[in-house]
Enzyme design. Structure first.
Site, short mmCIF file in Angstrom:
data_model
loop_
_atom_site.label_atom_id
_atom_site.label_comp_id
_atom_site.label_asym_id
_atom_site.label_seq_id
_atom_site.Cartn_x
_atom_site.Cartn_y
_atom_site.Cartn_z
N VAL A 16 -35.36 -14.37 49.82
CA VAL A 16 -35.22 -15.70 49.22
C VAL A 16 -35.68 -15.70 47.77
CG1 VAL A 16 -35.41 -16.92 51.39
CG2 VAL A 16 -37.49 -16.39 50.12
N ALA A 17 -36.41 -14.67 47.36
CA ALA A 17 -36.87 -14.57 45.97
C ALA A 17 -37.11 -13.11 45.66
CB ALA A 17 -38.15 -15.38 45.76
N ALA B 141 -42.23 -7.54 43.54
CA ALA B 141 -42.11 -7.80 44.97
C ALA B 141 -40.96 -8.75 45.23
CB ALA B 141 -43.41 -8.37 45.52
N GLN B 142 -40.59 -8.88 46.51
CA GLN B 142 -39.62 -9.89 46.92
C GLN B 142 -40.09 -10.54 48.22
OE1 GLN B 142 -36.03 -7.50 47.01
NE2 GLN B 142 -36.02 -7.37 49.23
N VAL B 143 -39.52 -11.70 48.54
CA VAL B 143 -40.00 -12.51 49.66
C VAL B 143 -38.89 -12.69 50.70
CG1 VAL B 143 -40.96 -14.75 50.33
CG2 VAL B 143 -41.61 -13.72 48.13
N ASP C 106 -50.56 -19.60 36.78
CA ASP C 106 -49.12 -19.35 36.63
C ASP C 106 -48.34 -20.55 37.16
OD1 ASP C 106 -46.96 -17.85 35.83
OD2 ASP C 106 -46.83 -16.66 37.65
#
Length: 506
Positions: free
Chosen positions: A124-125, A130-132, A281
């Site tokens: 999804v991201a 990294a990725q989710v 952030d």
């Protein structure tokens, strides 16, 4: 490989005219005289800041991330460069799902379906590190699983070595090289980047922020599921909400955008002044809004921390700004140790007045709090004030919050919203409330140390007559013992009072 990568960097730099920036900064001017005729054939229609941003994008995700971090050092960069670098977006294609599955299975030592009975292979991201993926735990709870991009550590080490080499070059040829401290900036970036390679670090940040805002009516932070976390995998509660940038959807759901903008300011100042621990952030991509109007925070790789000296420095400055008390601003700089002790208050006061007075001729709602703090940092540099990285990170976060708040409510008056909060916080730092808080904090330590004092003091005093048997010494020693006894009685009474106050109040 390093030579090929270096050649690639040089090629991109030449194509975007970055060499011209170095030549112009060379202190003797000889490089400009010798090389300008050779490079005169090149024409660039875009400003230098735009060309720098595009060059970083061409060099890949690690350089993009470096540009993002560099944009937070507005105390070091020219305004045009800082503004342009802030536009960098960490858009990276996702890595194959098979690799994500392999990382999860390696982290937990069992097949994926024994860890997550349901796992969505479509991310999804996706970002540079990294990725989710969405998944479900064995008990049915919905989770978001963040998986580290495979093989990142050698790539990062390689690019960081090249960045350090380039930083040394900048120090050698740039007239501002030593002041900008490019090697220190690269080292700071390396620490931040290696922290991101350990997702346990981010999970700990998330857990701390959640604990700080437990039962908060303003902010929701996902729960971390520690049994499903490792260095390369972080599992947290899946959050449902609307991206804060989708204001039309928020309005359709009945969310009060003005109240939402004010809540964002309160959340920020609560993190800074109550906790000294803030999400650093807070751009729109990391914020959702729940259907009940609360903020949902995501992505905890970057957080800032402030100690009591930092918080006092900021509060004193902000309140002095509100009151246009420029002398107090100058005094706060010196008292906090940010300005050298021999700094003349009147000179620093005059410099601060020059920065602030033109701003106050505008309506308060039109004043940028973050930019004012930036200009103060820039002015402070003239007086050898070395602004600490955590304060620069805070200033960058304040700019994000300010921009986000005014996107929701263009009429947001950040000053009016923040002032009551700061005044309440300051009232707890001085006066009887501060005394009670101090007694509650110190009481347990006194209770431990005080019983030992009579024995230690008596032993010390008893040693003196042995060294000198004169009657005068004995008399003086006895008088000292009596005075010490009275002092100890007073101390014990104070400790008892502190412990009783701690019991009653907390």
């Amino acid at each position: 490989m390093r030579l090929f990568r270096l050649a690639r960097i040089v090629s991109v730099a030449l194509r975007h005219g970055l060499d011209g920036m170095l030549i112009e900064a060379e202190p003797t001017g000889r490089a400009a005289r010798w090389l300008a005729p050779l490079l005169r054939w090149r024409r660039f229609s875009e400003p230098r800041a735009v060309r720098l941003r595009k060059a970083l994008e061409a060099l890949g995700p690690i350089f993009v991330k470096f540009g993002q971090v560099l944009s937070t050092r507005r105390d070091l960069l020219p305004p045009d460069v800082a503004e342009e670098l802030a536009k960098l977006q960490d858009r990276v294609p996702p890595f194959p799902s098979e690799q994500a599955v392999a990382e999860i299975e390696a982290a937990f030592g069992r097949p994926l379906n024994q860890v997550f009975p349901e796992f969505d292979l479509t991310p999804v991201a996706s970002a540079s590190v990294a990725q989710v993926h969405f998944a479900k735990l064995p008990d049915g709870r919905e989770v978001a699983v963040k998986v580290l991009r495979p093989g990142m550590r050698p790539v990062i080490a390689h690019d960081l070595a090249l960045m350090d080499t380039l930083a040394r070059l900048v120090e050698a040829v740039s007239v501002d090289g030593r002041r900008l401290k490019p090697r220190e900036v690269v080292a700071e970036f390396a620490k931040y980047l290696y922290d991101e390679l350990d997702l346990m670090h981010e999970a700990a940040n998330c857990s701390q922020l959640r604990r700080n805002f437990e039962h908060s009516p303003l902010l929701v932070v996902p729960e971390v599921y520690w049994d499903y976390c490792a260095t390369a995998v972080m599992t947290m509660e899946r959050m449902h909400g609307t991206p804060i940038s989708q204001t039309d959807v928020l309005l359709a759901k009945g969310i009060d955008l003005k109240a939402l903008s004010r809540a964002g300011v309160e959340i920020f100042f609560t993190q800074v002044f109550r906790d000294g621990f803030f999400h650093a952030d807070m751009h729109p991509g990391n914020i959702l809004v729940a259907d009940d109007g609360r903020y949902i925070a995501l992505d905890f790789g970057i957080v800032g921390t402030l100690n009591e000296v930092d918080k006092n420095y900021l509060a004193q400055n902000f309140l002095a700004f509100f009151r246009r008390d420029y002398k107090r601003v100058a005094e706060a700089h010196i008292e906090s140790g940010w300005a050298p002790a021999d700094t003349r208050v009147d000179e620093l006061e005059a410099a601060v007045r020059t920065v602030c007075e033109p701003i106050f001729d505008r309506p308060l709602k039109d004043i940028s709090f973050g930019k004012l703090l930036l200009r103060l940092f820039q002015t402070s540099r003239r007086f050898n004030v070395e602004i600490q990285p955590q304060l620069v990170m805070l200033q960058k976060t304040l700019l994000n919050i300010e921009g986000l708040g005014r996107q929701l409510d263009p009429e947001l008056d950040l000053w009016k919203t923040a002032k009551p909060f700061l005044e309440r916080w300051m009232s707890r730092q001085i006066g009887w409330r501060a005394l009670v808080d101090g007694l509650k904090h110190e009481g347990p330590y006194w209770a431990k140390e005080l019983p030992q004092l009579p024995r230690l003091i008596y032993r010390r005093l008893a040693e003196e007559p042995r060294r000198d048997d004169s009657a005068l010494k004995l008399l003086l020693a006895e008088q000292r013992r009596q005075r010490v006894a009275l002092l100890l009685i007073a101390l014990v009474a104070a400790a008892a009072l502190a412990l009783e106050a701690s019991r009653v109040l907390g």
